[in-house]
Design an enzyme around this catalytic site. Structure first.
Site, mmCIF file in Angstrom:
data_model
loop_
_atom_site.group_PDB
_atom_site.id
_atom_site.type_symbol
_atom_site.label_atom_id
_atom_site.label_comp_id
_atom_site.label_asym_id
_atom_site.label_seq_id
_atom_site.Cartn_x
_atom_site.Cartn_y
_atom_site.Cartn_z
ATOM 1 N N MET A 1 6.079 -2.985 9.755
ATOM 2 C CA MET A 1 5.503 -2.419 8.560
ATOM 3 C C MET A 1 4.453 -3.392 8.021
ATOM 4 O O MET A 1 4.791 -4.397 7.404
ATOM 5 C CB MET A 1 6.612 -2.180 7.545
ATOM 6 C CG MET A 1 6.112 -1.811 6.192
ATOM 7 S SD MET A 1 7.356 -1.421 4.941
ATOM 8 C CE MET A 1 8.884 -1.961 5.580
ATOM 9 N N PRO A 2 3.177 -3.146 8.249
ATOM 10 C CA PRO A 2 2.125 -4.028 7.736
ATOM 11 C C PRO A 2 2.074 -4.002 6.206
ATOM 12 O O PRO A 2 2.217 -2.953 5.581
ATOM 13 C CB PRO A 2 0.834 -3.446 8.316
ATOM 14 C CG PRO A 2 1.266 -2.601 9.458
ATOM 15 C CD PRO A 2 2.625 -2.088 9.103
ATOM 16 N N LEU A 3 1.870 -5.174 5.631
ATOM 17 C CA LEU A 3 1.736 -5.315 4.187
ATOM 18 C C LEU A 3 0.432 -6.040 3.894
ATOM 19 O O LEU A 3 0.208 -7.152 4.373
ATOM 20 C CB LEU A 3 2.906 -6.112 3.611
ATOM 21 C CG LEU A 3 2.794 -6.535 2.148
ATOM 22 C CD1 LEU A 3 2.773 -5.320 1.226
ATOM 23 C CD2 LEU A 3 3.933 -7.466 1.783
#
Length: 66
Positions: free
Chosen positions: A1-3
């Site tokens: 999950m890229p943040l």
């Protein structure tokens, strides 16, 4: 999950911030192939008195007495 986390000086319109979120999301999807629904974006807005470079705040830099 890229943040993606971004910090900006206060003053953008809600539409500008919305556009920024969309553009950042799309860039992450293109760059790393993440599913769009997995991309998280956090926008932090700070006052000009809380953002400094070289021990000078943005407010001080913009001040006629700065």
């Amino acid at each position: 999950m890229p943040l993606v986390e971004i910090t900006l000086i206060e003053g953008r319109t809600p539409q500008q911030l919305r556009t920024l979120i969309s553009e950042l999301t799309d860039a992450v999807v293109r760059a790393v192939g993440a599913p769009k629904q997995n991309v998280r974006v956090v926008v932090r807005e700070v006052p000009k008195t809380h953002f400094a470079a070289g021990d000078v705040t943005i407010a001080e830099r913009e001040s006629p007495h700065g």
